[in-house]
Design a protein around this motif. Structure first.
Motif, PDB file in Angstrom:
ATOM      1  N   PHE A   5     103.279  81.342  25.446  1.00  0.00           N
ATOM      2  CA  PHE A   5     103.933  80.509  24.713  1.00  0.00           C
ATOM      3  C   PHE A   5     103.500  79.118  24.872  1.00  0.00           C
ATOM      4  O   PHE A   5     104.024  78.132  24.675  1.00  0.00           O
ATOM      5  CB  PHE A   5     105.325  80.279  25.173  1.00  0.00           C
ATOM      6  N   THR A   6     102.286  78.831  26.019  1.00  0.00           N
ATOM      7  CA  THR A   6     101.823  77.694  26.168  1.00  0.00           C
ATOM      8  C   THR A   6     100.450  77.679  25.655  1.00  0.00           C
ATOM      9  O   THR A   6      99.970  76.227  25.433  1.00  0.00           O
ATOM     10  CB  THR A   6     101.654  77.266  27.665  1.00  0.00           C
ATOM     11  N   LEU A  39     103.483  88.982  28.805  1.00  0.00           N
ATOM     12  CA  LEU A  39     104.716  88.255  28.769  1.00  0.00           C
ATOM     13  C   LEU A  39     105.607  88.903  29.953  1.00  0.00           C
ATOM     14  O   LEU A  39     106.384  88.095  30.553  1.00  0.00           O
ATOM     15  CB  LEU A  39     105.386  88.657  27.302  1.00  0.00           C
ATOM     16  N   ILE A  93     106.959  87.150  33.303  1.00  0.00           N
ATOM     17  CA  ILE A  93     108.339  86.763  33.602  1.00  0.00           C
ATOM     18  C   ILE A  93     108.555  87.280  35.057  1.00  0.00           C
ATOM     19  O   ILE A  93     109.429  86.861  35.782  1.00  0.00           O
ATOM     20  CB  ILE A  93     109.317  87.355  32.523  1.00  0.00           C
ATOM     21  N   VAL A 102     106.613  80.853  34.213  1.00  0.00           N
ATOM     22  CA  VAL A 102     107.166  80.612  33.039  1.00  0.00           C
ATOM     23  C   VAL A 102     107.234  79.295  32.712  1.00  0.00           C
ATOM     24  O   VAL A 102     107.276  78.475  33.839  1.00  0.00           O
ATOM     25  CB  VAL A 102     108.717  80.818  33.040  1.00  0.00           C
ATOM     26  N   PRO A 103     107.106  78.606  31.432  1.00  0.00           N
ATOM     27  CA  PRO A 103     106.996  79.521  30.344  1.00  0.00           C
ATOM     28  C   PRO A 103     105.626  80.228  30.301  1.00  0.00           C
ATOM     29  O   PRO A 103     104.476  79.961  30.814  1.00  0.00           O
ATOM     30  CB  PRO A 103     106.798  78.540  28.967  1.00  0.00           C
ATOM     31  N   PRO A 104     105.606  81.531  29.893  1.00  0.00           N
ATOM     32  CA  PRO A 104     104.365  82.415  29.934  1.00  0.00           C
ATOM     33  C   PRO A 104     103.342  81.980  28.994  1.00  0.00           C
ATOM     34  O   PRO A 104     103.533  81.119  28.216  1.00  0.00           O
ATOM     35  CB  PRO A 104     104.956  83.925  29.248  1.00  0.00           C
TER      36      PRO A 104
END
Lengths: 218, 218, 218
Positions: free
Chosen positions: C67-68, C53, C57, C62-64
Motif C-alpha cells: 500500500f505504499t 501483506l 502485518i 504497516v502500512p504494508p
C-alpha cells in the motif's frame, strides 16, 4: 487531518446505519445457509465489521474501531435478533435491504478512503482501501459461508464499480483541495445511486475476451 | 496488568497443551481431506495458532507470540508427526481428542480474554477476542479445507457457547476485581465442562424462527 | 540490518517480476472460474500481494509495502489487462507461466525471509514467514476462488518444499554469517530449480500412512 468534516455524532450515526444494513445482509445469508443463531451472529459481525477491520489492521490503527467502540459490536447483534425473529418479513422487503446495502456501500467507500488518507497513505492506496472497506465484509461473509464471493462473479450486478467511483471522487477532491461536507456527501450519493442503477438495469462487467469452450464453466 | 496469575512456566505448559490438541484436530481433518504431509502440517499450524495470531494482530502485539516462541511453532509439527504415522490410532481415540479439544477451548478463551484486557481493550471487546482466540483456529482450518466452518453449522453440538461462558466469567471477575488463579481456573473448567456436556447430550443452538420451505437446505 | 545486499533498483525490479508472474496465475484462475474483469483484477492483486501483506502485518511493517509502493499495486492491474485480452495466448504458454511462477516462488521465499529477519524475528520464524510470503498469495487466491488450496493437495507437484529449502538456505547463511549477494541468489535459484524439477518429474509429497478405506475421498 481531513476528518471532522461532519460532527462526530453525525459521522457515528452514519457508520451505525452502514454497519446495521451490512449486518442484515450477513444474517440473511446465514439463515439461507441454515446456520444456527451463533452462526447468524458471527456472519452478521463479520459482514458488518470485516472491511473496516482489514483497513484498520493495514493502516496500523490498532486496536481497530470494531473493538474499541461498543456500538460497532452491538449493532450487528441487534441485526441478528431482527433477522432471527423476523427473517421472512426481512426477506419480503429484500428490495429495501438492497437499497440499504447500497447506502452502506456508498458510506463505507467514502469513510474508508478518508480514514486511510488520514493515516498517511497515498491517494491511490487510500482509494483502494476505501474500496476494500466497502466490499471486504461481503467477501469475508461469502468465504465463511463457503460460497464464491458474489463480488467476483460475472452474473452479479456491478458492485465494485460504484465503490471505485465513490473512492476515486474522494481522492480527486483531496488532490484538488476540494473536500468539503458537500463533495464528500456527493461522492457517497454517487456510489449509492450508481449501485441502484446497476441493480435496476442489471449492469454487468465484461468477462475476458475470446472465452473458448475449453474454459470450464463453474 | 493482570498477568502472572500463574507462574510463567505453568502458563506456558497450559498453552502448549492447548496448541497440541488443536493441532491434532487440524491434522486429522487434513488426513480426511486427503492432503499430503505438508498440507497436514499447514492445517495443524493454522488450527493451533490461527486464533491467537488473529488476537495478537488485532491488539497490536506484533510480532505475534506464534512467531516469537519457538515452542508454539514446533508443537503443531509434533502433532503432524503423530497423526502422520498413527492417525488410525488417533482416530480410534477420537473421543479422547474431543475431550482435549474441549480443554483447549477452555484454556484459550480464558487466556485470550486476559491478554486482550492486558492490552487495553474494554471488557466486552476482551471477551469477544477471547472467543475469537478459542474458535478462530478452527474456523481458519475449515475455510482452508474448503468446508463450511463447523462453528457456524446448526447440526453441530454447542461450541461457541462454552467459550462465551468462559470469556464472560473472566470479564465479570475482572469487573468485580475478583480475578484470582482460582476464579481463572474455574472459568476455564466451566467452559471445558459445558463443552463436554454439550457433546454428551447433543445440545444445539436454535435456528431462525419460521424457517419456510423456500429456504434452501444446504 | 541485512538489507541492501543488492542495489534498491535491482531489488525492486526483482520484486516487480515476482509480483507480475504471481498476478498472471491469479488472473488465469479467475478467467477459468468465469469471473468478470473486476474479479480478475481482485484475484490478480490478492495472489501477487497477499503473501507479502500477511508478512508485513505479522512483523508490524504497516502500512504494508503493497500500500505504499504504487508499482506493487499497478503491476497486477497490468497482468489483468494482459490476461483479459490475451488469455488464450497466455494459456498456450502455460508452461512459461509455470516457469515464471517458480521464479516468483524462489524470489519471494528469499526476500520474505530476509525482511522478517530484519524486523527482529528469530531464524525459524523468519524462514516460516519467508515460506508464508512465497505461498500465501496462492492460498488466498484458491480460498477466494472457493477451491481447496493447491498447496495442500497431495495430487500437486511439490510447491512448499522448494520454498522451504530456499528459506532454510537463507537462515543458515545468516546463522553462519555467510549471507552475500551470491549466496542469496543461490538460495533463490535453488528453490527455483527444485520447483522446476518437481514439475518435470512430478515429485509429490507422501500422504499419511495406513490410509484406510474408511477415510472419505474428496
Amino acid at each position: 487531518m481531513l476528518q471532522q468534516l461532519f460532527s462526530p455524532s453525525v459521522q457515528h450515526t452514519v457508520d451505525m446505519v452502514g454497519i446495521f444494513v451490512f449486518a442484515i445482509s450477513g444474517a440473511l445469508l446465514a439463515v439461507r445457509k441454515n446456520f444456527d443463531v451463533f452462526g447468524i451472529a458471527v456472519l452478521a459481525e463479520v459482514t458488518a465489521l470485516g472491511g473496516g477491520l482489514f483497513r484498520d489492521i493495514v493502516i496500523g490503527a490498532v486496536p481497530p474501531a470494531a473493538f474499541t467502540d461498543l456500538g460497532y459490536f452491538l449493532t450487528p447483534l441487534l441485526a441478528t435478533v431482527v433477522v432471527f425473529f423476523l427473517h421472512p418479513h426481512v426477506e419480503r422487503i429484500q428490495r429495501a435491504v438492497y437499497v440499504f446495502d447500497a447506502a452502506g456501500l456508498g458510506l463505507f467507500c467514502v469513510s474508508g478512503t478518508t480514514k486511510a488518507y488520514d493515516y498517511g497513505l497515498g491517494l491511490t492506496s487510500s482509494a483502494t482501501l476505501g474500496l476494500a472497506t466497502a466490499v471486504g465484509g461481503g467477501v469475508l461473509r461469502d468465504v465463511l459461508a463457503n460460497e464464491v464471493p458474489s463480488l467476483l462473479r460475472w452474473d452479479r450486478d456491478l458492485y465494485a464499480v460504484p465503490a471505485i467511483v465513490g473512492s476515486t471522487m474522494v481522492v480527486l477532491c483531496i488532490h484538488y483541495d476540494a473536500l468539503t461536507p458537500l463533495t464528500t456527501a456527493l461522492a457517497a450519493v454517487s456510489a449509492f445511486a450508481l449501485r441502484l442503477l446497476a441493480m435496476k438495469y442489471h449492469w454487468r462487467a465484461p468477462r475476458a475476451w475470446n472465452r473458448r469452450s475449453t474454459v470450464r464453466e463453474e
